[in-house]
Design an enzyme around this catalytic site. Structure first.
Site, PDB file in Angstrom:
ATOM      1  N   PRO A   2      -2.659   0.289   7.729  1.00  0.00           N
ATOM      2  CA  PRO A   2      -3.773  -0.489   7.644  1.00  0.00           C
ATOM      3  C   PRO A   2      -4.969  -0.082   6.836  1.00  0.00           C
ATOM      4  CG  PRO A   2      -3.187   0.155   9.924  1.00  0.00           C
ATOM      5  CD  PRO A   2      -2.349   0.888   9.175  1.00  0.00           C
ATOM      6  N   GLU A   3      -5.363  -0.852   5.775  1.00  0.00           N
ATOM      7  CA  GLU A   3      -6.531  -0.388   5.140  1.00  0.00           C
ATOM      8  C   GLU A   3      -7.468  -1.669   5.477  1.00  0.00           C
ATOM      9  OE1 GLU A   3      -5.758   0.678   0.813  1.00  0.00           O
ATOM     10  OE2 GLU A   3      -3.758   1.417   1.491  1.00  0.00           O
ATOM     11  N   LYS A  61     -12.076   0.979   7.850  1.00  0.00           N
ATOM     12  CA  LYS A  61     -11.203   0.803   8.506  1.00  0.00           C
ATOM     13  C   LYS A  61     -11.304   0.867  10.084  1.00  0.00           C
ATOM     14  CE  LYS A  61      -8.753   3.220   4.550  1.00  0.00           C
ATOM     15  NZ  LYS A  61      -8.610   4.575   4.155  1.00  0.00           N
ATOM     16  N   ARG A 323       0.085  13.210  -1.969  1.00  0.00           N
ATOM     17  CA  ARG A 323       0.479  11.792  -1.532  1.00  0.00           C
ATOM     18  C   ARG A 323       1.295  11.283  -2.836  1.00  0.00           C
ATOM     19  NH1 ARG A 323      -1.019  13.217   2.878  1.00  0.00           N
ATOM     20  NH2 ARG A 323      -2.739  12.342   3.933  1.00  0.00           N
TER      21      ARG A 323
END
Length: 338
Positions: A2-3, A61, A323
DNA sequence: AAAGGGACCTGGCTGC
DNA sequence: TGCAGCCAGGTCCCTT
């Protein structure tokens, strides 16, 4: 993951389905879900019992439900939620509520006064609109409303959390986030910057602050105290639209270049929001349990070796900040030196 | 003081 | 077949 667009989709659902309802009781089923609550589960329950939800608000967020008693005064308390990587907020209606005319799963949302209608089914194929699983797997917290409805906080990886907290005034006197005019926000969110879809965002100040940083531009995009809402997916998509490599230095980019990067980031998040966000699997869904549809519109994220939609060069994957980062090797040249 | 890196988590997938 | 190890990443906290 979720962004901003995913969290906003959830917020819009909560605004329709939860605002106006009163909490009768709360069950905390996993202590980690309330780990930021100083007094633990007992305090969360005590602060929520009997309170009525007056608004669903979001900044970046983070989202929160304001808890009111007096509609005229700014809310002094809120239930703060962060979905982490895999958090979901699912509205569960008892059968008698469906019989009473509450929209069924997949039905178009009705907009409350002053808010734009959000029709989550219009832009997504029926195959992606799923009913809420009847399982309680990964159910962490359950709010029970006095009308029989429930709000479930489900979180597989337990990076998300819920917290009942007092609010503080915003520094600039503008609304704390999208969804309410009240110039307050939860104390733990005070360090989170306004996001790119916030009408009160000072864009030129954001560009100035970014240029004053001595860091890489992707790090800046992900820094929630500089600008909020952007995560790994939309950072990569924004950088691709702006034709910038993530390791470009913020202090060496012209202000106009940074400004258009932020515009691109806002645009890609608006595009995603229009189709309910990005779902790769069942980990992100809206309050009805429906998946978002933006994954098929991603240009580079998760598309190693596939052709860049702009030039056809195979998308490159690099390790960055522990990442994965995805970019076009031709459109997004790596800077010469660090 | 600003910036960078690691820890926290679990389930699905890969490879031996 | 079974299992170890890797990967996903948002945020907080610690170190440099």
């Amino acid at each position: 993951m979720p962004e901003l667009p995913e969290v906003e989709t959830v917020r819009a659902g909560l605004a329709v389905r939860v605002v106006g309802r009163t909490v009768a009781d709360v069950d905390v089923l996993h202590p980690r879900a309330v780990r930021r609550q100083t007094g633990g589960a007992a305090e969360l329950v005590a602060r929520l019992r009997g309170r009525t939800v007056t608004a669903a608000v979001r900044r970046g967020k983070y989202l929160w439900l304001t808890l009111g008693t007096d509609a005229a005064a700014p809310p002094d308390e809120a239930l703060l939620a962060h979905l982490g990587m895999s958090g979901q907020l699912l509205v569960q209606e008892p059968d008698q509520r469906r019989a009473a005319g509450i929209p069924d799963l997949g039905a178009p949302f009705l907009a409350p006064p002053g808010e734009r209608p959000v029709d989550l089914t219009a832009t997504r194929p029926p195959t992606l609109v799923r009913t809420i699983p009847a399982t309680t797997a990964h159910l962490r917290v359950r709010l029970r409303f006095d009308d029989g409805g429930e709000l479930w906080f489900v979180d597989q990886r337990t990076f998300g959390h819920l917290m009942a907290t007092t609010t503080v005034p915003t520094e600039d006197g503008a609304p704390g986030g999208l969804g309410s005019d009240a110039p307050v926000l939860p104390g733990p969110v005070a360090h989170i910057a306004r996001d790119l879809l916030d009408p009160a965002l000072d864009r030129s100040a954001l560009v100035r602050r970014t240029r004053a940083r001595v860091t890489e531009v992707k790090r800046a995009l992900l820094d929630q105290s500089l600008v909020s809402g952007v995560g790994n997916i939309y950072a990569d998509e924004a950088l691709w639209r702006a034709r910038l490599h993530g390791t470009r230095r913020t202090d060496r980019l012209p202000g106009a270049r940074l400004g258009s990067l932020f515009d691109d980031a806002a645009a890609v998040m608006r595009d995603a929001l229009a189709v309910g966000g990005t779902s790769f699997d069942a980990l992100y869904v809206d309050v009805e349990g429906a998946a978002g549809y933006f994954a098929r519109s991603l240009a580079v994220y998760g598309r190693t070796g596939m052709p860049c939609p702009r030039c056809g060069a195979p998308v490159r994957r690099e390790q960055f900040m522990n990442r994965s980062s995805y970019s076009c090797p031709r459109c997004q040249r790596r800077p010469r030196a660090m």
